[in-house]
Every structure is written in C-alpha cells, then in structure tokens.
Design a protein around this motif. Structure first.
Motif, PDB file in Angstrom:
ATOM      1  N   THR A 157       0.796  -1.276  -0.100  1.00 28.76           N
ATOM      2  CA  THR A 157      -0.165   0.031  -0.127  1.00 28.76           C
ATOM      3  C   THR A 157       0.873   1.213  -0.096  1.00 28.76           C
ATOM      4  O   THR A 157       0.541   2.124  -0.496  1.00 28.76           O
ATOM      5  N   GLU A 158       1.987   1.290   0.752  1.00 29.97           N
ATOM      6  CA  GLU A 158       3.065   2.414   0.700  1.00 29.97           C
ATOM      7  C   GLU A 158       3.322   2.822  -0.613  1.00 29.97           C
ATOM      8  O   GLU A 158       3.575   3.788  -0.969  1.00 29.97           O
ATOM      9  N   GLU A 159       3.881   1.761  -1.312  1.00 26.59           N
ATOM     10  CA  GLU A 159       4.685   1.983  -2.486  1.00 26.59           C
ATOM     11  C   GLU A 159       3.367   2.581  -3.791  1.00 26.59           C
ATOM     12  O   GLU A 159       3.631   3.414  -4.470  1.00 26.59           O
ATOM     13  N   ILE A 160       2.164   1.917  -3.564  1.00 22.26           N
ATOM     14  CA  ILE A 160       1.167   2.202  -4.305  1.00 22.26           C
ATOM     15  C   ILE A 160       0.568   4.000  -4.181  1.00 22.26           C
ATOM     16  O   ILE A 160       0.410   4.734  -4.786  1.00 22.26           O
ATOM     17  N   GLN A 161       0.816   4.082  -2.645  1.00 24.23           N
ATOM     18  CA  GLN A 161       0.317   5.373  -2.350  1.00 24.23           C
ATOM     19  C   GLN A 161       1.424   6.489  -2.825  1.00 24.23           C
ATOM     20  O   GLN A 161       1.183   7.730  -3.024  1.00 24.23           O
ATOM     21  N   GLN A 162       2.619   6.131  -2.862  1.00 25.09           N
ATOM     22  CA  GLN A 162       3.601   7.049  -3.134  1.00 25.09           C
ATOM     23  C   GLN A 162       3.511   7.397  -4.885  1.00 25.09           C
ATOM     24  O   GLN A 162       3.641   8.561  -5.314  1.00 25.09           O
ATOM     25  N   VAL A 163       3.141   6.396  -5.690  1.00 25.25           N
ATOM     26  CA  VAL A 163       3.049   6.531  -7.211  1.00 25.25           C
ATOM     27  C   VAL A 163       1.653   7.262  -7.264  1.00 25.25           C
ATOM     28  O   VAL A 163       1.638   8.279  -8.082  1.00 25.25           O
ATOM     29  N   LYS A 164       0.506   6.982  -6.359  1.00 25.58           N
ATOM     30  CA  LYS A 164      -0.662   7.970  -6.636  1.00 25.58           C
ATOM     31  C   LYS A 164      -0.448   9.482  -6.290  1.00 25.58           C
ATOM     32  O   LYS A 164      -1.066  10.302  -6.815  1.00 25.58           O
ATOM     33  N   HIS A 165       0.390   9.520  -5.196  1.00 29.85           N
ATOM     34  CA  HIS A 165       0.582  11.055  -4.702  1.00 29.85           C
ATOM     35  C   HIS A 165       1.265  11.933  -6.160  1.00 29.85           C
ATOM     36  O   HIS A 165       1.198  12.720  -6.075  1.00 29.85           O
ATOM     37  N   LYS A 166       2.419  10.903  -6.417  1.00 31.03           N
ATOM     38  CA  LYS A 166       3.270  11.710  -7.680  1.00 31.03           C
ATOM     39  C   LYS A 166       2.039  12.046  -8.786  1.00 31.03           C
ATOM     40  O   LYS A 166       2.139  13.015  -9.351  1.00 31.03           O
ATOM     41  N   LEU A 167       1.173  11.074  -8.951  1.00 24.79           N
ATOM     42  CA  LEU A 167       0.116  11.078 -10.189  1.00 24.79           C
ATOM     43  C   LEU A 167      -0.710  12.524  -9.784  1.00 24.79           C
ATOM     44  O   LEU A 167      -1.138  13.083 -10.772  1.00 24.79           O
ATOM     45  N   ASP A 168      -1.122  12.628  -8.755  1.00 25.58           N
ATOM     46  CA  ASP A 168      -1.848  13.502  -8.107  1.00 25.58           C
ATOM     47  C   ASP A 168      -1.230  15.061  -8.411  1.00 25.58           C
ATOM     48  O   ASP A 168      -1.864  15.922  -8.880  1.00 25.58           O
ATOM     49  N   THR A 169       0.027  14.937  -7.844  1.00 25.08           N
ATOM     50  CA  THR A 169       0.805  16.043  -8.257  1.00 25.08           C
ATOM     51  C   THR A 169       0.903  16.635  -9.441  1.00 25.08           C
ATOM     52  O   THR A 169       0.750  17.673 -10.094  1.00 25.08           O
ATOM     53  N   PHE A 170       1.220  15.531 -10.408  1.00 23.15           N
ATOM     54  CA  PHE A 170       1.594  15.957 -11.723  1.00 23.15           C
ATOM     55  C   PHE A 170       0.158  16.567 -12.490  1.00 23.15           C
ATOM     56  O   PHE A 170      -0.002  17.086 -13.378  1.00 23.15           O
ATOM     57  N   ASN A 171      -1.128  15.716 -12.178  1.00 26.01           N
ATOM     58  CA  ASN A 171      -2.204  16.032 -12.528  1.00 26.01           C
ATOM     59  C   ASN A 171      -2.553  17.493 -12.066  1.00 26.01           C
ATOM     60  O   ASN A 171      -3.267  18.184 -12.942  1.00 26.01           O
TER      61      ASN A 171
END
Length: 414
Positions: A157-171
């Motif tokens: 979950t931690e790794e997935i959340q990190q990628v999700k956070h980056k994705l939200d940032t670039f969005n």
C-alpha cells in the motif's frame, strides 16, 4: 544716381562679399584653404537648414562609397581587421569605433524594443509552456501505467500511495499549465515541473539548494491556487524574508525593505497583467547600462593584457568593435526570426534554411571573438584560449549583473 555710380556700388558689394568669404569669421585672417591657418576654424558654416544636415547624414550612412559601407563588411567577416587598422592609424576610410557603436546600438535597441512589443506582452514564452505541459502529460501517462502495474502485481500500500501521490501532483500541474488566464500560476508550475523532473531523472532527493527552492515554490503555488496574493520577486536575505544589513541602521534597513516590497508588488502585478511594459522598460535601460559596461570590459582586457604595453584606448577600441559586431549579428538573427514567423512559417524547406542561417550566425559570434582576440593581441593559441575563457566568464558575470540592474530599474519605472 547715374548708371556708373550704381555699377560701382554693385562692384563694391561683390568685393565686400568676396572679402567676407575669404577671411576667417573668428580671427579675420585671410583663408588659404578649408581651415584657418591662424586659429584652425573651418571656413564652412555649421548653420544650415535642418533637412540639409539630415540628408548629408543619410548620404554618409547609406551611400555605397561612404565609410559606413566600407566598414560593415569587414566588421562582420574579418575579425580584428578594423581594430588593427584603427590602432595602426589607417582610419580615414572607416567609421570611427565610437560612432559605429552608437549607430549600430541605437538601431539594435530600437528594433529589440519593437520585437519585444510584438511578442504580445508575454515574457513567458508559449514554447516553454507547451514543453512543460508535454513533459507533464508524458509523466502522467508513465505514472498511470506504473500505478496499474502495481495494482496488478499487488504491491504494498505504501508503494502504491507514493505513485498515487506523484500522479495527483502532476495532474495538478497539468491543470495549472492549462489555465489560460493566470500567468503567475503557470510561471510557478513551470519551475516546479523542472524540479520534479530533476528529482525523477536523478532518482535521488534534491540538494539543499533545490529543496529550499522547491519548498518555497510549493507554498507559493498553493496560495495562488486558493486565490491569495504572492510576491514572485524574493529579495530578502534573512530567514524571515526581509532584507537586513548589519552595517546599516534599523531605519535604513526599513527603507530598503519598503523599497523591496514595492518592487515585489510591481513584479507580481506585471506577471499577472502582462509583462510587455516591464520588458520594454527593461530594454529601454540597457543602452545606458551597456555604455557603462563598455569601459569596464575594456578595463578587464587591460588587466588580462597588462604586460602587452597597450594603451587603454586600444582595449576600448576592441570593446567597441566587438560589441558592434555582436549587436549587428543579433539584429540579423532577430530579422530572420521575424521573417520566418510572418512569411515562411508554412514553407518547411525555406524555414529550415533560415533556421540554419540563424544557427550559423549564432555560432559565428564566439568564433569571431576568439579570432579577433588572437589577431589583435597576437599571442599563441593556448594563451589566447585561456585568456578568452577567463574574459568570457568574467564578462558573463558582468552582463548578468547588468541585466539584473536593468530589470530592477525597469520595475521602478512602472
């Protein structure tokens, strides 16, 4: 009065006029040439019709046989030739260095101001926005693919959340860069995208310098997104963002901070409403500053060649000719760029040729200046290369300071 008396009076008038024309107006000595042998004053009157003066000036500039036409070609194609000719005393056939610099610099800065005004009052180029938006879109596609793969593979979950956070940032960056009105938001987003990509490419945390910049920009962009006012021009040298110098009194530091706050407000307003006026004001200050920079550049050459037994005026001649050359080349590049945009944008092969010409002209500048330095100072290639590098680095620092002063001066004029 008889006819004989009238005739004699006319002759006397002619004789008086002839005497006036052949004597010096200053010391009344008899003239034997174009200049008085006693006091040196010219026999030709400087009091003329204004349009006569203008026509003589235009004829001197544009006549095929004029000194200007014999000066421009060697200025562009023969590095050091005009400088060596002037130093050796062969000057009558060419435009003097100072007059040449003034003429070219006036045309250069007038045209530069015109081109700046034609850029739709936008210092943040569309190409930069498009490039940042393209980079963000590509990064979003990669992160989305990475996110789906992680979900499929059942990553933590931690790794997935990190990628999700980056994705939200670039969005969020994509939305900021797509905003058609808020120039401040776009400017901050472009800087943040650059830092984000730097972090991703190196796969390491940002250095302290860039991390501090990233933190400050992140706070600024959050405020802009909420509609709050921010200052883009940060002039503070203290941790609280204010300016403070120990050698000044509290009252003097307060005056400096008030002045800095005014500049920050003007800079932010310029980015929000359009940077055209600021750009034009900045450009209008450059001619005066460049005129100050010239003797400084000559002094730099004097220091580098202190054992060459050359006078300061020789180094100043080098500075005048080199700046005249650079201004003239940049002027040609600007004209080519304007012609490309207005006439040949849809003709790909011709557009490519003009682009190639611009690149060649741009590459010719450092090559020309190196050859000029070699031919004027007549030293070996290795020594010239070392001194050329040192002079280039020092001059880059000087021109950066000059640009900063012009920017601040331009802000104060708004």
């Amino acid at each position: 009065m008889s006819n004989t008396e009238i005739h004699d009076k006319k002759l006397n008038t002619i004789d008086e006029n002839a005497t006036l024309q052949t004597t010096c107006s200053n010391c009344q000595e008899v003239l034997t040439g174009s200049y008085c042998s006693h006091c040196g004053q010219s026999s030709e009157s400087n009091i003329k019709y204004f349009w006569t003066v203008i026509l003589h000036l235009l004829d001197d500039i544009f006549s095929f046989d004029s000194r200007a036409s014999r000066t421009i070609w060697p200025l562009l194609t023969r590095p050091g030739f005009l400088t060596n000719e002037y130093i050796l005393g062969r000057r009558v056939h060419y435009v003097p260095p100072l007059r040449l610099y003034l003429f070219i610099s006036i045309i250069f800065f007038i045209t530069l101001k015109f081109f700046a005004a034609s850029e739709n009052s936008n210092i943040i180029r569309i190409t930069n926005e498009e490039r940042a938006l393209t980079q963000v879109t590509e990064q979003i596609a990669e992160l989305e693919q990475q996110y789906e793969v992680m979900l499929t593979l059942g990553k933590s979950t931690e790794e997935i959340q990190q990628v999700k956070h980056k994705l939200d940032t670039f969005n969020n960056y994509q939305q900021d860069l797509s905003n058609p009105d808020n120039k401040v938001l776009k400017a901050i987003a472009i800087e943040l995208v650059s830092l984000e990509l730097r972090k991703l490419e190196s796969n390491k945390p940002l250095s302290d310098k860039y991390q501090k910049q990233y933190t400050a920009l992140t706070k600024q962009i959050e405020k802009v997104r909420k509609g709050e006012k921010v200052n883009l021009l940060s002039l503070g040298n203290s941790s609280d963002g204010t300016i403070s110098f120990e050698f000044l009194s509290a009252e003097q530091n307060l005056k400096i901070n008030n002045f800095a706050n005014q500049l920050e407000e003007k800079a932010t307003k310029a980015f929000q409403t359009g940077t055209g006026p600021l750009l034009q004001q900045t450009i209008s200050k450059l001619p005066q500053l460049m005129f100050v920079l010239l003797p400084l550049f000559a002094a730099l050459l004097k220091i580098m060649y202190m054992f060459s037994s050359r006078f300061y005026m020789e180094h100043l001649t080098v500075a005048l000719h080199s700046h005249s050359f650079v201004f003239f080349i940049i002027l040609q590049i600007e004209i080519i760029d304007m012609v490309q945009d207005s006439l040949f944008k849809n003709i790909s092969w011709l557009d490519s040729i003009l682009t190639l010409i611009s690149v060649i002209l741009l590459m010719w500048i450092p090559i020309y200046l190196f050859i000029m330095q070699k031919r004027v100072y007549k030293q070996g290639y290795i020594v010239t290369c070392i001194k050329y590098t040192i002079v280039g680095m020092a001059y880059t620092a000087l021109i950066s300071i000059t640009a900063m002063i012009a920017f601040v001066w331009g802000l104060t004029s708004l």
